[in-house]
Write a protein that holds these residues in place. Structure first.
Motif, PDB file in Angstrom:
ATOM      1  N   SER A   3       0.830  -1.200   0.000  1.00 47.96           N
ATOM      2  CA  SER A   3       0.000   0.000   0.000  1.00 47.96           C
ATOM      3  C   SER A   3       0.869   1.257   0.000  1.00 47.96           C
ATOM      4  O   SER A   3       1.894   1.323   0.672  1.00 47.96           O
ATOM      5  N   THR A   4       0.437   2.262  -0.749  1.00 45.43           N
ATOM      6  CA  THR A   4       1.168   3.536  -0.805  1.00 45.43           C
ATOM      7  C   THR A   4       0.218   4.673  -0.478  1.00 45.43           C
ATOM      8  O   THR A   4      -0.921   4.703  -0.941  1.00 45.43           O
ATOM      9  N   THR A   5       0.700   5.620   0.312  1.00 46.51           N
ATOM     10  CA  THR A   5      -0.051   6.828   0.643  1.00 46.51           C
ATOM     11  C   THR A   5       0.607   8.007  -0.056  1.00 46.51           C
ATOM     12  O   THR A   5       1.818   8.195   0.024  1.00 46.51           O
ATOM     13  N   TYR A   6      -0.212   8.816  -0.741  1.00 46.38           N
ATOM     14  CA  TYR A   6       0.275   9.964  -1.502  1.00 46.38           C
ATOM     15  C   TYR A   6      -0.211  11.256  -0.861  1.00 46.38           C
ATOM     16  O   TYR A   6      -1.366  11.361  -0.455  1.00 46.38           O
ATOM     17  N   VAL A   7       0.685  12.246  -0.789  1.00 46.24           N
ATOM     18  CA  VAL A   7       0.325  13.578  -0.306  1.00 46.24           C
ATOM     19  C   VAL A   7       0.601  14.559  -1.441  1.00 46.24           C
ATOM     20  O   VAL A   7       1.735  14.666  -1.917  1.00 46.24           O
ATOM     21  N   TYR A   8      -0.455  15.247  -1.887  1.00 45.83           N
ATOM     22  CA  TYR A   8      -0.373  16.213  -2.984  1.00 45.83           C
ATOM     23  C   TYR A   8      -0.431  17.638  -2.421  1.00 45.83           C
ATOM     24  O   TYR A   8      -0.855  17.847  -1.291  1.00 45.83           O
ATOM     25  N   SER A   9      -0.055  18.603  -3.250  1.00 49.31           N
ATOM     26  CA  SER A   9      -0.168  20.010  -2.867  1.00 49.31           C
ATOM     27  C   SER A   9      -0.604  20.832  -4.069  1.00 49.31           C
ATOM     28  O   SER A   9      -0.009  20.736  -5.149  1.00 49.31           O
ATOM     29  N   ALA A  10      -1.643  21.653  -3.872  1.00 52.76           N
ATOM     30  CA  ALA A  10      -2.177  22.505  -4.940  1.00 52.76           C
ATOM     31  C   ALA A  10      -2.079  23.967  -4.536  1.00 52.76           C
ATOM     32  O   ALA A  10      -2.318  24.320  -3.377  1.00 52.76           O
ATOM     33  N   GLN A  11      -1.717  24.818  -5.494  1.00 45.63           N
ATOM     34  CA  GLN A  11      -1.691  26.268  -5.284  1.00 45.63           C
ATOM     35  C   GLN A  11      -2.277  26.945  -6.512  1.00 45.63           C
ATOM     36  O   GLN A  11      -1.954  26.586  -7.646  1.00 45.63           O
ATOM     37  N   GLN A  12      -3.126  27.941  -6.259  1.00 45.85           N
ATOM     38  CA  GLN A  12      -3.711  28.699  -7.356  1.00 45.85           C
ATOM     39  C   GLN A  12      -2.776  29.850  -7.738  1.00 45.85           C
ATOM     40  O   GLN A  12      -2.255  30.556  -6.872  1.00 45.85           O
ATOM     41  N   ILE A  13      -2.577  30.023  -9.031  1.00 49.34           N
ATOM     42  CA  ILE A  13      -1.776  31.118  -9.550  1.00 49.34           C
ATOM     43  C   ILE A  13      -2.723  32.265  -9.883  1.00 49.34           C
ATOM     44  O   ILE A  13      -3.633  32.098 -10.704  1.00 49.34           O
ATOM     45  N   THR A  14      -2.530  33.399  -9.229  1.00 49.35           N
ATOM     46  CA  THR A  14      -3.399  34.564  -9.444  1.00 49.35           C
ATOM     47  C   THR A  14      -2.540  35.814  -9.622  1.00 49.35           C
ATOM     48  O   THR A  14      -1.342  35.811  -9.349  1.00 49.35           O
ATOM     49  N   GLY A  15      -3.184  36.879 -10.061  1.00 48.80           N
ATOM     50  CA  GLY A  15      -2.527  38.177 -10.152  1.00 48.80           C
ATOM     51  C   GLY A  15      -1.717  38.394 -11.413  1.00 48.80           C
ATOM     52  O   GLY A  15      -0.956  39.357 -11.500  1.00 48.80           O
ATOM     53  N   ILE A  16      -1.865  37.507 -12.399  1.00 51.98           N
ATOM     54  CA  ILE A  16      -1.127  37.679 -13.653  1.00 51.98           C
ATOM     55  C   ILE A  16      -2.114  37.972 -14.782  1.00 51.98           C
ATOM     56  O   ILE A  16      -3.267  37.541 -14.736  1.00 51.98           O
TER      57      ILE A  16
END
Length: 149
Positions: free
Chosen positions: A41-54
């Protein structure tokens, strides 16, 4: 003094005429990403960031402190949704990204990072995300870790 004023006027004139555009996004802060295998079994940790201001699409570049980490993946998407912790990046349409690779993103899009589980040894790398469209200005730094028993 007059040279600075003349430069400022030229910059504003260029932006007002539609040239250039703003290619410096608002601050981002990706959290650390990982994949950890325990048994089958594998556990995955993701990370999301919104790009704004361009106001124009920009090119981001990733720099790895350890180029041996070849299981790093990303996806540019319209929502901040990430896959479940039991779902690997390769099965979710993510693209492999390595040291000095680039990706393009537009305003209000999300950039999601994840690490694919794999064979081999435990590997960790500091990932630096730079704005290639703005003189390689550093946007953020985070850690990516692949843990294999």
């Amino acid at each position: 003094m007059l040279q600075g004023l003349a430069h400022t006027i030229c910059v504003y004139a260029k932006k007002a005429s539609g040239g250039g555009g703003d290619n410096t996004p608002a601050a981002v802060n990706w959290s650390n990403v990982s994949s950890t295998r325990v048994g089958k079994s594998t556990t995955y940790v993701y990370s999301a960031q919104q790009i704004t201001g361009i106001s124009t699409s920009i090119t981001l570049k990733t720099e790895f402190s350890n180029s041996a980490l070849v299981e790093m993946y990303y996806k540019v998407q319209s929502t901040g949704t990430v896959p479940s912790s039991s779902s690997d990046p390769a099965s979710n349409g993510y693209t492999n990204i390595r040291h000095n690779d680039t990706l393009t993103v537009s305003n209000n899009q999300y950039v999601v990072f994840g690490v694919q589980s794999g064979t081999g040894v435990t590997t960790s790398s500091t990932i630096t995300v730079k704005n290639n469209s703005d003189g390689n200005a550093t946007l953020d730094t985070f850690t990516a870790t692949k843990t294999v028993p």
